[in-house]
Write a protein that holds these residues in place. Structure first.
Motif, PDB file in Angstrom:
ATOM      1  N   GLU A  86       0.831  -1.208   0.000  1.00  0.00           N
ATOM      2  CA  GLU A  86       0.000   0.000   0.000  1.00  0.00           C
ATOM      3  C   GLU A  86       0.864   1.256   0.000  1.00  0.00           C
ATOM      4  OE1 GLU A  86      -2.569  -2.941   0.085  1.00  0.00           O
ATOM      5  OE2 GLU A  86      -1.213  -2.822   1.798  1.00  0.00           O
ATOM      6  N   SER A  87       1.951   1.242   0.756  1.00  0.00           N
ATOM      7  CA  SER A  87       2.840   2.406   0.785  1.00  0.00           C
ATOM      8  C   SER A  87       3.358   2.744  -0.603  1.00  0.00           C
ATOM      9  CB  SER A  87       4.037   2.141   1.714  1.00  0.00           C
ATOM     10  OG  SER A  87       3.625   1.952   3.041  1.00  0.00           O
ATOM     11  N   VAL A  88       3.670   1.704  -1.380  1.00  0.00           N
ATOM     12  CA  VAL A  88       4.277   1.910  -2.702  1.00  0.00           C
ATOM     13  C   VAL A  88       3.212   2.196  -3.763  1.00  0.00           C
ATOM     14  CG1 VAL A  88       5.718   0.883  -4.492  1.00  0.00           C
ATOM     15  CG2 VAL A  88       6.266   0.497  -2.075  1.00  0.00           C
ATOM     16  N   ALA A  89       2.306   1.257  -3.970  1.00  0.00           N
ATOM     17  CA  ALA A  89       1.287   1.455  -5.014  1.00  0.00           C
ATOM     18  C   ALA A  89       0.328   2.578  -4.654  1.00  0.00           C
ATOM     19  CB  ALA A  89       0.516   0.157  -5.242  1.00  0.00           C
ATOM     20  N   GLY A  90       0.082   2.760  -3.363  1.00  0.00           N
ATOM     21  CA  GLY A  90      -0.865   3.776  -2.922  1.00  0.00           C
ATOM     22  C   GLY A  90      -0.378   5.196  -3.065  1.00  0.00           C
ATOM     23  N   SER A  91       0.902   5.366  -3.407  1.00  0.00           N
ATOM     24  CA  SER A  91       1.404   6.709  -3.659  1.00  0.00           C
ATOM     25  C   SER A  91       1.263   7.104  -5.122  1.00  0.00           C
ATOM     26  CB  SER A  91       2.882   6.815  -3.230  1.00  0.00           C
ATOM     27  OG  SER A  91       3.688   5.936  -4.003  1.00  0.00           O
ATOM     28  N   ILE A  92       0.784   6.167  -5.955  1.00  0.00           N
ATOM     29  CA  ILE A  92       0.640   6.447  -7.389  1.00  0.00           C
ATOM     30  C   ILE A  92      -0.776   6.200  -7.898  1.00  0.00           C
ATOM     31  CG2 ILE A  92       1.383   5.757  -9.705  1.00  0.00           C
ATOM     32  CD1 ILE A  92       4.117   5.224  -8.635  1.00  0.00           C
ATOM     33  N   VAL A  93      -1.330   5.038  -7.606  1.00  0.00           N
ATOM     34  CA  VAL A  93      -2.618   4.651  -8.201  1.00  0.00           C
ATOM     35  C   VAL A  93      -3.721   5.688  -7.985  1.00  0.00           C
ATOM     36  CG1 VAL A  93      -4.449   2.922  -8.224  1.00  0.00           C
ATOM     37  CG2 VAL A  93      -2.054   2.195  -8.132  1.00  0.00           C
ATOM     38  N   PRO A  94      -3.906   6.220  -6.758  1.00  0.00           N
ATOM     39  CA  PRO A  94      -4.989   7.190  -6.588  1.00  0.00           C
ATOM     40  C   PRO A  94      -4.833   8.456  -7.423  1.00  0.00           C
ATOM     41  CG  PRO A  94      -4.307   6.319  -4.460  1.00  0.00           C
ATOM     42  CD  PRO A  94      -3.288   5.865  -5.465  1.00  0.00           C
ATOM     43  N   TRP A  95      -3.616   8.763  -7.854  1.00  0.00           N
ATOM     44  CA  TRP A  95      -3.372   9.975  -8.652  1.00  0.00           C
ATOM     45  C   TRP A  95      -3.670   9.774 -10.132  1.00  0.00           C
ATOM     46  CZ3 TRP A  95      -2.233  14.839  -7.093  1.00  0.00           C
ATOM     47  CH2 TRP A  95      -1.854  15.018  -5.750  1.00  0.00           C
ATOM     48  N   LEU A  96      -3.801   8.535 -10.561  1.00  0.00           N
ATOM     49  CA  LEU A  96      -3.941   8.269 -11.993  1.00  0.00           C
ATOM     50  C   LEU A  96      -5.196   8.888 -12.589  1.00  0.00           C
ATOM     51  CD1 LEU A  96      -2.759   4.551 -12.119  1.00  0.00           C
ATOM     52  CD2 LEU A  96      -1.496   6.581 -12.867  1.00  0.00           C
ATOM     53  N   THR A  97      -6.247   9.026 -11.788  1.00  0.00           N
ATOM     54  CA  THR A  97      -7.481   9.611 -12.310  1.00  0.00           C
ATOM     55  C   THR A  97      -7.258  11.044 -12.774  1.00  0.00           C
ATOM     56  OG1 THR A  97      -8.128  10.230 -10.062  1.00  0.00           O
ATOM     57  CG2 THR A  97      -8.952   8.128 -10.909  1.00  0.00           C
ATOM     58  N   LYS A  98      -6.279  11.727 -12.178  1.00  0.00           N
ATOM     59  CA  LYS A  98      -5.973  13.094 -12.606  1.00  0.00           C
ATOM     60  C   LYS A  98      -5.349  13.120 -13.996  1.00  0.00           C
ATOM     61  CE  LYS A  98      -5.270  14.769  -7.878  1.00  0.00           C
ATOM     62  NZ  LYS A  98      -6.476  15.632  -7.862  1.00  0.00           N
ATOM     63  N   GLY A  99      -4.833  11.985 -14.443  1.00  0.00           N
ATOM     64  CA  GLY A  99      -4.253  11.882 -15.779  1.00  0.00           C
ATOM     65  C   GLY A  99      -5.205  11.270 -16.783  1.00  0.00           C
ATOM     66  N   GLY A 100      -6.478  11.178 -16.405  1.00  0.00           N
ATOM     67  CA  GLY A 100      -7.472  10.655 -17.332  1.00  0.00           C
ATOM     68  C   GLY A 100      -7.595   9.144 -17.338  1.00  0.00           C
TER      69      GLY A 100
END
Length: 219
Positions: free
Chosen positions: A159-173
């Motif tokens: 979660e520490s690793v993937a959770g720092s990126i996956v939630p932001w992906l929606t901002k990139g469409g």
């Protein structure tokens, strides 16, 4: 006291920051401006000759590379545990960590102009990046079972690793609607105090303004 040299928009830094908070460890947070020439000053290079963040300093012992830092924290501060003991569950955590670093981050970097709301970016490359990201997200979706986190009922280093990126992906469409388990996983994460505290939207806006200004000045 531990010292974490970081930058707010660095996912590599944020994964360490999140882990420190989740484990309840006392530490000093030291921001390094990676967009400033001061970042390359000799004082910082003595801590990390590769001149990037994060760096964790523990009583004169300098640890670079975020995954190495996470392992160090887990070994030195095992409570609460953030790595499963079961072989299969441990493999799931490691797969998520390494797939994030090796497969998810490269295409996400290409999407950075979209995430930051800046002009530019080649449409073909952006579309290819989204396709590569979808492969990773599908992989993650199938790794999640009926437990709330990867390989565990409690939060892990995945979660520490993937959770720092996956939630932001929606901002990139990138839509998460096709990945219901992953979408629910994101909701659980962003509701946690560690994720709330490490969100820095004001920093993002400042960097967007700075980068936009640089693009205007560039002939």
């Amino acid at each position: 006291m531990l010292k974490l040299y970081h930058h707010p928009i660095s996912p590599n830094s944020r994964r360490v920051w999140i882990t420190l908070l989740e484990k309840g460890i006392d530490f000093e947070l030291i921001e390094v401006n990676i967009l400033d020439s001061k970042y390359l000053k000799p004082e910082f290079l003595t801590i990390n000759p590769f001149h990037h963040v994060p760096v964790l300093v523990d009583h004169g012992f300098n640890i670079v590379e975020s995954l190495a830092i996470l392992d160090y924290l887990e070994a030195k501060y095992p409570t609460p545990t953030m790595l499963p003991i079961d072989a299969k569950d441990l493999a799931i955590v490691r797969m998520v960590q390494l797939a994030t670093v090796n497969e998810l981050m490269p295409p996400t970097i290409i999407l950075s102009s979209v995430i930051l709301g800046l002009p530019g970016g080649e449409p073909d490359k952006i579309e290819q990046s989204k396709q590569k990201i979808s492969i990773v997200l599908n992989f993650f979706e199938h790794l999640l079972d009926n437990r709330p986190f990867f390989g565990s009922d409690s939060i892990t280093l995945a979660e520490s690793v993937a959770g720092s990126i996956v939630p932001w992906l929606t901002k990139g469409g990138v839509s998460l609607s096709e990945y219901p388990k992953l979408c629910a996983w994101c909701d659980r994460l962003i509701a946690r105090p560690a994720w709330q505290k490490t969100q820095t939207p004001e920093i993002i806006e400042a960097i967007k303004s700075r980068m936009a200004a640089r693009m205007i000045q560039t002939p």
